[in-house]
Write an enzyme that holds these catalytic residues in place. Structure first.
Site, PDB file in Angstrom:
ATOM      1  N   SER A   1      84.739  20.752  95.343  1.00 31.73           N
ATOM      2  CA  SER A   1      83.418  21.294  95.656  1.00 31.73           C
ATOM      3  C   SER A   1      83.517  22.810  95.719  1.00 31.73           C
ATOM      4  O   SER A   1      84.550  23.353  96.150  1.00 31.73           O
ATOM      5  CB  SER A   1      82.950  20.754  97.015  1.00 31.73           C
ATOM      6  OG  SER A   1      81.885  21.535  97.502  1.00 31.73           O
ATOM      7  N   SER A   2      82.439  23.470  95.329  1.00 31.31           N
ATOM      8  CA  SER A   2      82.412  24.943  95.399  1.00 31.31           C
ATOM      9  C   SER A   2      82.527  25.396  96.852  1.00 31.31           C
ATOM     10  O   SER A   2      82.876  26.541  97.121  1.00 31.31           O
ATOM     11  CB  SER A   2      81.110  25.475  94.820  1.00 31.31           C
ATOM     12  OG  SER A   2      80.812  24.827  93.623  1.00 31.31           O
TER      13      SER A   2
ATOM     14  N   GLY B   1      77.016  27.236  88.557  1.00 30.62           N
ATOM     15  CA  GLY B   1      78.185  28.084  88.352  1.00 30.62           C
ATOM     16  C   GLY B   1      79.277  27.768  89.355  1.00 30.62           C
ATOM     17  O   GLY B   1      79.316  26.676  89.919  1.00 30.62           O
TER      18      GLY B   1
ATOM     19  N   GLN C   1      65.955  25.367  95.867  1.00 31.98           N
ATOM     20  CA  GLN C   1      66.611  24.218  96.496  1.00 31.98           C
ATOM     21  C   GLN C   1      67.425  24.604  97.726  1.00 31.98           C
ATOM     22  O   GLN C   1      68.095  23.755  98.306  1.00 31.98           O
ATOM     23  CB  GLN C   1      67.478  23.463  95.488  1.00 31.98           C
ATOM     24  CG  GLN C   1      68.726  24.178  95.018  1.00 31.98           C
ATOM     25  CD  GLN C   1      69.415  23.429  93.890  1.00 31.98           C
ATOM     26  OE1 GLN C   1      68.958  23.422  92.748  1.00 31.98           O
ATOM     27  NE2 GLN C   1      70.518  22.765  94.203  1.00 31.98           N
TER      28      GLN C   1
ATOM     29  N   GLY D   1      85.722  19.490  88.719  1.00 33.38           N
ATOM     30  CA  GLY D   1      84.655  18.486  88.643  1.00 33.38           C
ATOM     31  C   GLY D   1      83.684  18.809  87.508  1.00 33.38           C
ATOM     32  O   GLY D   1      83.300  17.936  86.719  1.00 33.38           O
ATOM     33  N   HIS D   2      83.290  20.078  87.395  1.00 31.61           N
ATOM     34  CA  HIS D   2      82.396  20.481  86.302  1.00 31.61           C
ATOM     35  C   HIS D   2      83.097  20.324  84.947  1.00 31.61           C
ATOM     36  O   HIS D   2      82.471  19.940  83.954  1.00 31.61           O
ATOM     37  CB  HIS D   2      81.982  21.949  86.462  1.00 31.61           C
ATOM     38  CG  HIS D   2      81.199  22.240  87.695  1.00 31.61           C
ATOM     39  ND1 HIS D   2      81.694  23.008  88.726  1.00 31.61           N
ATOM     40  CD2 HIS D   2      79.951  21.864  88.080  1.00 31.61           C
ATOM     41  CE1 HIS D   2      80.790  23.109  89.678  1.00 31.61           C
ATOM     42  NE2 HIS D   2      79.721  22.416  89.325  1.00 31.61           N
TER      43      HIS D   2
ATOM     44  N   LEU E   1      82.350  27.190  88.641  1.00 27.67           N
ATOM     45  CA  LEU E   1      82.844  25.953  88.034  1.00 27.67           C
ATOM     46  C   LEU E   1      84.235  25.579  88.554  1.00 27.67           C
ATOM     47  O   LEU E   1      85.074  26.443  88.787  1.00 27.67           O
ATOM     48  CB  LEU E   1      82.908  26.102  86.507  1.00 27.67           C
ATOM     49  CG  LEU E   1      81.592  26.441  85.797  1.00 27.67           C
ATOM     50  CD1 LEU E   1      81.786  26.417  84.279  1.00 27.67           C
ATOM     51  CD2 LEU E   1      80.453  25.509  86.190  1.00 27.67           C
TER      52      LEU E   1
HETATM   53  O1  PAF Z   1      74.264  20.163  91.395  1.00 23.38           O
HETATM   54  C1  PAF Z   1      73.907  21.325  91.165  1.00 23.38           C
HETATM   55  O2  PAF Z   1      74.713  22.212  90.869  1.00 23.38           O
HETATM   56  C2  PAF Z   1      72.433  21.676  91.229  1.00 23.38           C
HETATM   57  O3  PAF Z   1      71.791  20.981  92.240  1.00 23.38           O
HETATM   58  C3  PAF Z   1      71.691  21.498  89.890  1.00 23.38           C
HETATM   59  C4  PAF Z   1      71.679  20.051  89.434  1.00 23.38           C
HETATM   60  C5  PAF Z   1      72.366  22.346  88.824  1.00 23.38           C
HETATM   61  C6  PAF Z   1      70.245  21.952  90.024  1.00 23.38           C
HETATM   62  O4  PAF Z   1      70.163  23.275  90.422  1.00 23.38           O
END
Ligand code: PAF
Length: 282
Positions: A184-185, A30, A60, A35-36, A32
């Site tokens: 970048s976020s 999210g 992560q 880049g997204h 966004l």
């Molecule tokens: O790049 C990200 O936003 C995250 O690492 C991903 C690939 C969605 C996995 O959680």
């Protein structure tokens, strides 16, 4: 645009599709940004249907506070998805994704060892695990990842190859602000002064590319050149500057036709990463 909130709902939607349309998948956490949007646009142009996932993945994050602080902008994200003609948004809750907590992990390969792997233990194990779970739910033909997270892209490519997943992984070029800072976020967390200073990263990487074009091939010299340029900015604290082989991110002595230099730099409490691919001039 349909909103799906559990693996079971995702599976049912996939089964309901007529024929087997090609599915492009853009996994995100999210918040966004442009880049997204570039990933969504490329998926739209190359597939019959596009699925976007929005899931802030707890496994992560090394530090709980970072997970809690991660920006959550769901309403805006959904408007962006709608604008780009996304067919389905997969937005499961943590409970839906990990109903039993986390007991099973996917162990990433050697591409996860250097750089981010050193400073963020377990990060890529969490990424490999969630990406595998998302792939199982969405069953895409192609999946799109930004090259800004170059190591993540390499880890996913290695995993898909070694685990025989029938998915094409596509790396999409980094989208940048006018002054060169990679989108970048995390950028929104930079102070005004740090935001002004941060483009030094891209400046140093472009200088390195010019130096390579003029014949510099020694990896340590390239790392030194970049470090010195970033070092001219007192607000920047370098975590690493590493020249690697793009294919598997192994450290190299000399650059070859597939090299990439990756950097991580702190501005205050914000850690920025960036990279540039280096090509020999002959
Ligand atoms: O790049 C990200 O936003 C995250 O690492 C991903 C690939 C969605 C996995 O959680």
């Amino acid at each position: 645009m349909i909103l799906l909130t559990s693996p079971a709902e995702m599976h049912a939607w996939i089964r309901s599709l007529n024929g087997r349309p090609t599915i492009g998948f853009v996994p995100t956490m999210g918040a966004l940004h442009a880049g997204h949007e570039a990933l969504l646009q490329q998926s739209q142009s190359e597939n019959e249907a596009t699925v976007l996932s929005i899931f802030v993945n707890p496994t992560q994050f090394n530090v709980d506070a970072d997970f809690d602080a991660y920006p959550r902008t769901v309403d805006r994200d959904l408007r962006i998805a709608e604008h780009h003609g996304v067919d389905a948004v997969y937005m499961p809750s943590t409970e839906a994704m990990y109903p039993n907590g986390w007991r099973v992990f996917v162990e990433p390969g050697t591409a996860s060892d250097p750089m981010e792997g050193g400073g963020r233990p377990g990060h890529f194990r969490g990424v490999a695990t969630i990406v595998t779970k998302l792939f199982h739910a969405v069953q895409p033909h192609r999946a799109y990842f930004g090259k800004k997270d170059y190591q993540q892209l390499a880890v996913v490519k290695q995993m898909v190859a070694e685990l025989d997943m029938d998915i094409e992984i596509i790396g999409v070029d980094t989208i940048r602000h006018d002054d060169g800072l990679a989108m970048s976020s995390r950028n929104v967390r930079l102070s005004e002064q740090d935001r002004t200073a941060a483009p030094i990263i891209q400046k140093s990487l472009r200088e390195a590319r010019h130096a390579v074009a003029s014949g510099l091939t020694d990896a340590r010299d390239i790392e030194k050149l970049i470090s010195e340029t970033i070092g001219t900015e007192p607000r920047a604290k370098i975590e690493y500057v590493t020249v690697t082989r793009a294919r598997d991110l192994a450290r190299t002595e000399y650059i070859d036709e597939t090299s990439v230099v990756c950097v991580a730099v702190w501005f205050g409490d914000v850690r920025l990463i960036d990279n540039i691919e280096l090509h020999l001039p002959y």
